[in-house]
Write an enzyme that holds these catalytic residues in place. Structure first.
Site, PDB file in Angstrom:
ATOM      1  N   ARG A 171      80.683  40.552  24.367  1.00  0.00           N
ATOM      2  CA  ARG A 171      81.591  41.693  24.223  1.00  0.00           C
ATOM      3  C   ARG A 171      81.545  42.720  25.347  1.00  0.00           C
ATOM      4  O   ARG A 171      82.393  43.591  25.418  1.00  0.00           O
ATOM      5  CB  ARG A 171      81.325  42.384  22.888  1.00  0.00           C
ATOM      6  CG  ARG A 171      81.818  41.532  21.731  1.00  0.00           C
ATOM      7  CD  ARG A 171      81.352  42.070  20.414  1.00  0.00           C
ATOM      8  NE  ARG A 171      79.909  42.037  20.350  1.00  0.00           N
ATOM      9  CZ  ARG A 171      79.204  42.241  19.244  1.00  0.00           C
ATOM     10  NH1 ARG A 171      79.814  42.518  18.130  1.00  0.00           N
ATOM     11  NH2 ARG A 171      77.889  42.191  19.264  1.00  0.00           N
TER      12      ARG A 171
ATOM     13  N   ARG B   2      72.943  35.811  26.306  1.00  0.00           N
ATOM     14  CA  ARG B   2      74.171  36.390  25.741  1.00  0.00           C
ATOM     15  C   ARG B   2      75.169  36.777  26.819  1.00  0.00           C
ATOM     16  O   ARG B   2      75.892  37.758  26.675  1.00  0.00           O
ATOM     17  CB  ARG B   2      73.855  37.610  24.871  1.00  0.00           C
ATOM     18  CG  ARG B   2      73.030  37.315  23.648  1.00  0.00           C
ATOM     19  CD  ARG B   2      73.856  36.582  22.602  1.00  0.00           C
ATOM     20  NE  ARG B   2      73.206  36.670  21.311  1.00  0.00           N
ATOM     21  CZ  ARG B   2      73.554  37.517  20.354  1.00  0.00           C
ATOM     22  NH1 ARG B   2      74.562  38.322  20.523  1.00  0.00           N
ATOM     23  NH2 ARG B   2      72.895  37.516  19.219  1.00  0.00           N
TER      24      ARG B   2
ATOM     25  N   ASP C  69      76.500  29.691  18.404  1.00  0.00           N
ATOM     26  CA  ASP C  69      75.556  30.649  17.806  1.00  0.00           C
ATOM     27  C   ASP C  69      74.412  29.882  17.176  1.00  0.00           C
ATOM     28  O   ASP C  69      74.568  28.722  16.796  1.00  0.00           O
ATOM     29  CB  ASP C  69      76.237  31.528  16.759  1.00  0.00           C
ATOM     30  CG  ASP C  69      75.367  32.739  16.435  1.00  0.00           C
ATOM     31  OD1 ASP C  69      75.368  33.698  17.234  1.00  0.00           O
ATOM     32  OD2 ASP C  69      74.653  32.708  15.427  1.00  0.00           O
TER      33      ASP C  69
ATOM     34  N   TYR D  62      66.921  33.606   8.812  1.00  0.00           N
ATOM     35  CA  TYR D  62      68.307  33.867   8.399  1.00  0.00           C
ATOM     36  C   TYR D  62      68.667  33.077   7.141  1.00  0.00           C
ATOM     37  O   TYR D  62      69.377  33.561   6.270  1.00  0.00           O
ATOM     38  CB  TYR D  62      69.274  33.495   9.529  1.00  0.00           C
ATOM     39  CG  TYR D  62      69.294  34.524  10.633  1.00  0.00           C
ATOM     40  CD1 TYR D  62      69.969  35.727  10.478  1.00  0.00           C
ATOM     41  CD2 TYR D  62      68.626  34.302  11.834  1.00  0.00           C
ATOM     42  CE1 TYR D  62      69.987  36.678  11.490  1.00  0.00           C
ATOM     43  CE2 TYR D  62      68.639  35.249  12.847  1.00  0.00           C
ATOM     44  CZ  TYR D  62      69.319  36.437  12.666  1.00  0.00           C
ATOM     45  OH  TYR D  62      69.335  37.378  13.658  1.00  0.00           O
TER      46      TYR D  62
ATOM     47  N   ARG E 133      88.757  37.494  21.913  1.00  0.00           N
ATOM     48  CA  ARG E 133      88.328  37.796  20.539  1.00  0.00           C
ATOM     49  C   ARG E 133      89.375  38.598  19.772  1.00  0.00           C
ATOM     50  O   ARG E 133      89.366  38.597  18.539  1.00  0.00           O
ATOM     51  CB  ARG E 133      86.982  38.527  20.574  1.00  0.00           C
ATOM     52  CG  ARG E 133      85.808  37.585  20.769  1.00  0.00           C
ATOM     53  CD  ARG E 133      85.397  36.866  19.472  1.00  0.00           C
ATOM     54  NE  ARG E 133      84.652  37.781  18.608  1.00  0.00           N
ATOM     55  CZ  ARG E 133      85.140  38.378  17.546  1.00  0.00           C
ATOM     56  NH1 ARG E 133      86.364  38.141  17.162  1.00  0.00           N
ATOM     57  NH2 ARG E 133      84.402  39.204  16.857  1.00  0.00           N
TER      58      ARG E 133
HETATM   59  O1  CP3 Z   1      73.997  33.422  25.517  1.00  0.00           O
HETATM   60  C1  CP3 Z   1      75.204  33.191  25.362  1.00  0.00           C
HETATM   61  O2  CP3 Z   1      76.119  33.800  25.954  1.00  0.00           O
HETATM   62  C2  CP3 Z   1      75.602  32.054  24.434  1.00  0.00           C
HETATM   63  C3  CP3 Z   1      76.035  32.417  23.148  1.00  0.00           C
HETATM   64  C4  CP3 Z   1      75.080  32.975  22.093  1.00  0.00           C
HETATM   65  C5  CP3 Z   1      75.549  33.788  21.034  1.00  0.00           C
HETATM   66  N1  CP3 Z   1      74.525  34.006  20.169  1.00  0.00           N
HETATM   67  C6  CP3 Z   1      76.932  34.272  20.887  1.00  0.00           C
HETATM   68  C7  CP3 Z   1      77.201  35.413  20.021  1.00  0.00           C
HETATM   69  C8  CP3 Z   1      73.721  32.768  21.881  1.00  0.00           C
HETATM   70  C9  CP3 Z   1      72.712  32.024  22.740  1.00  0.00           C
HETATM   71  C10 CP3 Z   1      73.378  33.417  20.663  1.00  0.00           C
HETATM   72  C11 CP3 Z   1      72.033  33.392  20.077  1.00  0.00           C
HETATM   73  C12 CP3 Z   1      71.748  34.174  18.885  1.00  0.00           C
HETATM   74  N2  CP3 Z   1      72.586  34.470  17.836  1.00  0.00           N
HETATM   75  C13 CP3 Z   1      70.467  34.709  18.584  1.00  0.00           C
HETATM   76  C14 CP3 Z   1      69.236  34.528  19.413  1.00  0.00           C
HETATM   77  C15 CP3 Z   1      69.178  35.409  20.579  1.00  0.00           C
HETATM   78  C16 CP3 Z   1      69.125  36.854  20.270  1.00  0.00           C
HETATM   79  O3  CP3 Z   1      70.004  37.578  20.738  1.00  0.00           O
HETATM   80  O4  CP3 Z   1      68.163  37.257  19.610  1.00  0.00           O
HETATM   81  C17 CP3 Z   1      70.568  35.380  17.350  1.00  0.00           C
HETATM   82  C18 CP3 Z   1      69.454  36.108  16.632  1.00  0.00           C
HETATM   83  C19 CP3 Z   1      71.897  35.207  16.886  1.00  0.00           C
HETATM   84  C20 CP3 Z   1      72.476  35.698  15.616  1.00  0.00           C
HETATM   85  C21 CP3 Z   1      73.601  36.611  15.841  1.00  0.00           C
HETATM   86  N3  CP3 Z   1      74.845  36.214  16.269  1.00  0.00           N
HETATM   87  C22 CP3 Z   1      73.629  38.013  15.663  1.00  0.00           C
HETATM   88  C23 CP3 Z   1      72.440  38.839  15.219  1.00  0.00           C
HETATM   89  C24 CP3 Z   1      74.917  38.450  15.996  1.00  0.00           C
HETATM   90  C25 CP3 Z   1      75.506  39.829  15.867  1.00  0.00           C
HETATM   91  C26 CP3 Z   1      74.930  40.865  16.676  1.00  0.00           C
HETATM   92  C27 CP3 Z   1      75.325  40.778  18.124  1.00  0.00           C
HETATM   93  O5  CP3 Z   1      74.451  40.960  18.977  1.00  0.00           O
HETATM   94  O6  CP3 Z   1      76.499  40.608  18.419  1.00  0.00           O
HETATM   95  C28 CP3 Z   1      75.636  37.311  16.411  1.00  0.00           C
HETATM   96  C29 CP3 Z   1      77.028  37.301  16.904  1.00  0.00           C
HETATM   97  C30 CP3 Z   1      77.271  36.754  18.250  1.00  0.00           C
HETATM   98  N4  CP3 Z   1      76.726  35.625  18.754  1.00  0.00           N
HETATM   99  C31 CP3 Z   1      78.153  37.322  19.214  1.00  0.00           C
HETATM  100  C32 CP3 Z   1      78.116  36.478  20.326  1.00  0.00           C
HETATM  101  C33 CP3 Z   1      78.907  36.603  21.594  1.00  0.00           C
HETATM  102  C34 CP3 Z   1      79.043  38.532  19.021  1.00  0.00           C
HETATM  103  C35 CP3 Z   1      80.197  38.080  18.213  1.00  0.00           C
HETATM  104  C36 CP3 Z   1      81.466  38.799  18.455  1.00  0.00           C
HETATM  105  O7  CP3 Z   1      82.184  38.453  19.405  1.00  0.00           O
HETATM  106  O8  CP3 Z   1      81.800  39.673  17.641  1.00  0.00           O
END
Ligand code: CP3
Length: 366
Positions: free
Chosen positions: A44, A40, A89, A165, A53
């Site tokens: 943010r 990640r 994502d 999911y 964003r």
């Molecule tokens: O690693 C990276 O920087 C690449 C991008 C990436 C995102 N999500 C961007 C994202 C990756 C590899 C993921 C994987 C992901 N997404 C997982 C597996 C890894 C983990 O963290 O467990 C899961 C379960 C998700 C599902 C998901 N997407 C959730 C639960 C959320 C919201 C909660 C959170 O932590 O923000 C997201 C949103 C998301 N995915 C954001 C980002 C940068 C935040 C979105 C925003 O900008 O508001």
């Protein structure tokens, strides 16, 4: 102990072939230092990400290659990470399979989650270049921007985590709806996992063809399963997926969380690298899985909320626990939003400067 040849300024001038380094680490070959990136890493906690964003919603960023390229590059530029993971994502393939979703503040929400066998039969095994061409375009753009010396990482969810999911519709403690289907309709559930595995294999294959140097599978919620359930459902689907990618020399990294009871089984998945969380000791995992599977991780993301010297120490401790061979330094889960950017940078730099000791060779020489 600092490695005097590797001060961060030298590294930022690209004297190291980070792609070759990353691939050697994945293959458990000798390295001069560990490669470092952060799950990640685009997100943010970075003001530069938040600025983008403010003008564009999350899915717009994912689906617009110019924006996705920019946010993917930010952590490389700002922190000096050794690998660039493509901004996307794990839910993107769910949309392509016929389950549109939105992103709320709490995470993804699927409009009509899967509850019946008929819905599962209607899922499409999509053409990745047609339905998710934006991602392939982003990967190709990143490879163009970064050149041959920086690895671009592709990714997808592992079947169990995506099924969680798709069935639940959103994140929920224990994913009870997904487990209800597992208990009450195991053959339907298995069918779903297999469909996800086959679609995801094509999706990852397309990412490799677009230039990804390695791909990571996120099985974030696998710790919910017992070992028997893992062996009966999640593992065979993951094995099928990895086999179907036909990745050849391209490493496959498997991330599992809260999974100490599953790691010996996960080592049979076909993945080249196991990415683990902070609950396990890397030296113990090394004993468990043997010398041929590389490890990724596993600093507690909360360690980056403390003082900077503690962050540096945590990075050095992690490298010391593996000796640095067959190790990609990372966190044990995604970086937290409240992480100070200086701490993220300190983590990367301390990891890159940590001394590598080839424990296996040293023991062989004795
Ligand atoms: O690693 C990276 O920087 C690449 C991008 C990436 C995102 N999500 C961007 C994202 C990756 C590899 C993921 C994987 C992901 N997404 C997982 C597996 C890894 C983990 O963290 O467990 C899961 C379960 C998700 C599902 C998901 N997407 C959730 C639960 C959320 C919201 C909660 C959170 O932590 O923000 C997201 C949103 C998301 N995915 C954001 C980002 C940068 C935040 C979105 C925003 O900008 O508001």
């Amino acid at each position: 102990m600092m490695n005097p040849q590797l001060d961060p300024m030298t590294l930022s001038r690209e004297t190291v072939n980070r792609k070759a380094l990353f691939l050697r680490a994945c293959r458990c070959e000798p390295v001069e230092r560990v490669p470092v990136w952060i799950m990640r890493q685009a997100g943010r906690y970075l003001p530069e990400y938040r600025a983008i964003r403010q003008k564009h919603n999350f899915l717009e960023v994912c689906k617009t290659p110019e924006l996705a390229i920019e946010v993917s590059l930010q952590p490389h530029r700002i922190l000096g990470v050794d690998a660039v993971i493509v901004f996307s994502d794990i839910l993107i393939p769910a949309g392509a399979m016929g389950l549109p979703f939105e992103l709320s503040d709490k995470g993804p929400v699927i409009e009509s989650p899967l509850r019946t066998a008929a819905q599962i039969r209607e899922l499409s095994s999509f053409d990745p270049e047609e339905e998710t061409g934006f991602l392939m375009k982003t990967i190709r753009g990143l490879v163009r921007e970064l050149g041959p010396n920086v690895p671009v990482l592709g990714f997808a969810a592992a079947p169990w985590t995506l099924a969680c999911y798709m069935i639940e519709g959103h994140g929920k403690d224990g994913f009870p709806a997904a487990k209800t289907m597992l208990y009450s309709d195991p053959s339907v559930f298995r069918d779903l996992l297999e469909r996800i595995a086959r679609a995801t294999a094509r999706y990852l294959r397309a990412q490799i063809d677009a230039g990804a140097a390695a791909v990571q599978l996120f099985d974030t919620w696998v710790g919910e399963l017992t070992l028997d359930q893992y062996r009966e459902f999640a593992l065979p689907a993951t094995q099928l997926l990895i086999e179907e990618i036909g990745a050849g020399d391209t490493p496959v990294i498997l991330y599992t969380k809260a999974s100490s009871h599953l790691l010996a089984a996960a080592a049979e998945s076909g993945a080249n690298v196991l990415s683990v969380d902070w609950r396990v000791d890397l030296a113990t995992v090394r004993e468990l899985v043997g010398p041929r599977i590389a490890l990724q991780g596993n600093v507690d993301p909360c360690a980056l909320l403390g003082p900077e010297e503690g962050v540096r120490q945590a990075a050095r401790d992690a490298v010391e626990s593996t000796g640095g061979i067959g190790h990609i330094l990372n966190l044990g889960h995604g970086i937290l939003q409240q992480t100070p950017v200086e701490n993220a940078r300190a983590f990367v730099q301390a990891g890159q400067a940590a001394a590598v000791i080839d424990k296996v060779r040293m023991e062989g020489a004795r």
